[in-house]
Design an enzyme around this catalytic site. Structure first.
Site, mmCIF file in Angstrom:
data_model
loop_
_atom_site.group_PDB
_atom_site.id
_atom_site.type_symbol
_atom_site.label_atom_id
_atom_site.label_comp_id
_atom_site.label_asym_id
_atom_site.label_seq_id
_atom_site.Cartn_x
_atom_site.Cartn_y
_atom_site.Cartn_z
ATOM 1 N N ASP A 1 78.136 33.950 -14.976
ATOM 2 C CA ASP A 1 79.500 33.682 -14.494
ATOM 3 C C ASP A 1 80.312 32.835 -15.472
ATOM 4 O O ASP A 1 81.519 32.682 -15.299
ATOM 5 C CB ASP A 1 79.456 32.965 -13.135
ATOM 6 N N ASP B 1 78.222 30.576 -9.943
ATOM 7 C CA ASP B 1 77.141 29.602 -10.083
ATOM 8 C C ASP B 1 76.128 29.964 -11.155
ATOM 9 O O ASP B 1 75.285 29.145 -11.497
ATOM 10 C CB ASP B 1 76.403 29.452 -8.749
ATOM 11 N N ASP C 1 81.973 35.124 -6.939
ATOM 12 C CA ASP C 1 80.690 35.806 -7.086
ATOM 13 C C ASP C 1 80.057 35.891 -5.697
ATOM 14 O O ASP C 1 80.516 35.224 -4.762
ATOM 15 C CB ASP C 1 79.824 35.005 -8.055
#
Length: 678
Positions: free
Chosen positions: A574, A570, A341
């Site tokens: 996700d 995080d 990410d």
């Protein structure tokens, strides 16, 4: 060394001394009243035998009673009793003594390898001081702390629950949680996590979570679960020992009985001469069978391979990385693709307003205030950056009647949470979050939209074509009217570029970034970090689809794939991708509870440079485990063959068992060195 280990060591030391004295007496014959090879030595040798091996004999009979006889205790007991029956008293005692020496060494090694993990158990705070409204202070168990309680954390004490500092400044030691040895400064408005040690200053901390939901509790849960998830190598050893042990027991029984029976029958029918039978009596075959049993003990494999993985998990924990099971440590060693990410992972998630661009007829003040009203009370990094910019403008305008032009404010999520904005900004009456699109708020009866062009278009608001830049663009509209846009940028973490480079040095072939942010922003970050692929403007479901696509590109299927994929994230959004990846890696300090729960590996201090170190630890763990498997099996099978044909005595069998075990344990203990040297 624990008191129990010290007692075992002392008992074993006494056994060794008695055994050596008896061995010298027997071989030198210095006591004439004990003739050589006399049965008088048997009761004397039984003293060091039971002193060192009584627990093994008890374990053997307990296993038989519980119908689980096929283990190392049975092999050692049967082998030593057989040696006693063969008249080899010294060798019987030697087998038991050296076996227990190996067990003692194993216990010491396991204790040492677990030390770094056991240290995590010491992070649990023992008490909490709650300051009541009347000024009194109650000292309670951390379990009794409730969200919103004001806690006093004295110098030298551990923070009982996750919270936010409301008063006081201090340095806190987070080494046990994050692996970072340098203390971190905290001040009012800063978040602080449970388990870290307060330095010299008194802190007043408002509890944000209950103890069971705090960081320290989550860590302990992860540690407890880690031992339950075994790698393929460990599972192989468990299954191998379960099948292997009964096979060698029956093989030894056959070796003890069948040759003697065959030779005896051969003499009766004239195929074998009596002289040959006399040269190979039944006691000889019994001795060979006992030797076979000693060397066949799978201790080296059963002990050293799990110890290797346990040492690897311990080495990772010292680096501030929690691995939830040795199976994930094995997968980490085989990673070929790392997908990450962007926000909060590769970048700081520390958004700041860079530019305010109102539409025709709209002032910058109106644009910023409208966006801030919609985001009032938000915890999203973008919303916090807008609120922080508005707060800064208010402070400046109260001093010099400044406008919000060119406002650039470092985002501090805590600095505007005290409620000061609510004095000038009304709170939204209703808020709707559109995943991957933006926010719709109703403030004082007015409908405000803050987000991407997609959100405004869905609401029937036309968006003028404007040049896209390498920043996150928040479009703002009120009551169907487009007001302008606010450009927000996120800083790349200092460790990200170096981490990506080191990952490639560790054999990672592709580093990919998936983000819901705009493509120009994603590409700018990708160029700065030298990423292999970048995909922007993805919704959570599209991230999963993209990971599925990348997984399908890896050659092979299932366990036969040539490489594995890790995803680093995080946020709550996700969690689905973390679960789908072969290895999910979550950021523990900034990560959401959902992401940490879904992940297989947790980086406690959000430092991406921990990942290359973790990969190196995983590879070294696998190398050591495979070295131990190959070495132990090769030596054992060699000595097994030699003992079956009478070319290896019980001393060789002791080396094939205890010696190999000790060598494998020493090899596994190499993982306990400083991980940075790996």
């Amino acid at each position: 060394m624990s008191e129990k280990l010290i007692r075992e060591r002392n008992k074993l030391l006494l056994s060794v001394i008695l055994f050596l004295i008896l061995l010298i007496v027997e071989k030198t014959g210095i006591l004439p009243f004990l003739p050589e090879h006399s049965l008088w030595y048997l009761p004397l040798y039984l003293i060091p035998y039971f002193l060192s091996g009584l627990s093994v004999v008890k374990e053997c009979f307990l296993g038989i009673k519980n119908r689980r006889p096929f283990d190392e205790a049975l092999l050692m007991t049967v082998a030593t009793l057989g040696a006693f029956l063969s008249g080899e008293f010294a060798e019987a005692v030697a087998v038991m003594v050296f076996y227990q020496m190996g067990e003692l060494f194993q216990s010491y090694a396991v204790g040492k390898s677990r030390k770094s993990i056991k240290e995590l158990m010491d992070i649990v705070p023992e008490l909490a001081h709650i300051e009541r409204e009347d000024g009194t202070v109650d000292t309670v168990d951390p379990d009794e702390v409730e969200v919103g309680d004001m806690l006093l954390v004295k110098p030298g004490e551990r923070v009982p629950v996750d919270g936010i500092v409301r008063q006081g400044e201090s340095m806190v030691n987070t080494a046990a949680l994050t692996g970072e040895s340098v203390p971190r400064e905290v001040f009012p408005g800063e978040k602080i996590i449970s388990g870290c040690i307060n330095g010299e200053g008194m802190l007043r901390v408002e509890a944000l979570k209950a103890f069971e939901d705090s960081t320290v509790s989550k860590i302990l849960e992860l540690v407890e679960e880690a031992s339950e998830k075994k790698s393929k190598a460990e599972n192989f050893i468990t299954k191998f020992a379960r099948i292997y042990t009964p096979i060698v027991v029956y093989s030894a029984l056959a070796l003890a009985v069948l040759p003697s029976l065959g030779l005896f029958l051969g003499t009766k029918i004239g195929l074998v001469s009596p002289a040959f039978f006399a040269a190979h009596p039944p006691l000889t075959w019994l001795y060979r069978a006992c030797t076979f049993l000693v060397v066949s003990c799978p201790c080296a494999l059963v002990i050293s391979v799990p110890l290797s993985f346990f040492g690897g998990i311990g080495a990772a924990s010292r680096e501030g990385v929690l691995v939830k099971g040795s199976n994930y440590l094995e997968l980490v060693s085989k990673l070929k693709v790392v997908v990450s990410d962007k926000t909060g992972t590769l970048t700081k998630g520390n958004f700041a307003v860079q530019e305010i661009e109102p539409w025709e007829g709209i002032s910058k003040e109106e644009l910023l205030r409208t966006a801030a009203m919609a985001e009032n009370g938000s915890t999203h990094p973008i919303g916090l950056s807008i609120l922080s910019a508005y707060k800064k403008w208010m402070e400046d305008s109260s001093k010099a009647n400044a406008s919000p032009e060119d406002v650039v404010v470092e985002n501090d999520p805590m600095k505007h949470s005290s409620g000061k904005e609510s004095n000038t900004l009304p709170f939204p009456e209703n808020t709707e979050n559109r995943s991957g699109a933006g926010l719709i708020s109703i403030v004082e009866g007015r409908k405000i939209l803050v987000g991407k062009a997609k959100l405004l278009e869905e609401e029937g608001i036309s968006v003028p074509q404007q040049e896209k830049g390498a920043a996150t663009i928040c479009l703002v509209a009120k009551d169907g009217q487009y007001l302008g846009r606010i450009l927000i940028a996120d800083e790349v973490k200092e460790s990200s570029k170096e981490a990506v480079s080191k990952m490639k040095q560790q054999g990672i072939e592709n580093v990919v970034m998936l983000t819901g942010d705009s493509t120009p922003v994603a590409e700018a970050v990708g160029r700065e970090l030298c990423l292999d692929s970048v995909y922007g403007e993805l919704l959570p479901a599209q991230k999963v689809e993209k990971v599925e696509e990348i997984l399908s590109s890896l050659s092979g299927e299932g366990e036969k794939r040539s490489g594995y994929l890790a995803f680093i994230g995080d946020g709550i959004n996700d969690a689905p991708v973390l679960s789908r990846a072969d290895v999910g890696i979550a950021m523990g300090a900034m990560g959401s509870d959902a992401a940490i729960e879904a992940a297989d590996v947790v980086i406690m201090d959000d430092d991406l440079s921990r990942i290359p170190t973790l990969i190196a630890i995983g590879k070294k763990t696998m190398r050591i485990a495979m070295q131990n498997i190959v070495f132990a099996l090769a030596v054992k099978f060699l000595v097994l063959i030699l003992s079956a044909v009478g070319l290896a005595n019980m001393w060789a069998a002791v080396f094939g068992d205890v010696g190999v075990t000790v060598i494998c344990i020493i090899n596994a203990m190499r993982l306990m060195q400083n991980p940075k040297s790996i």
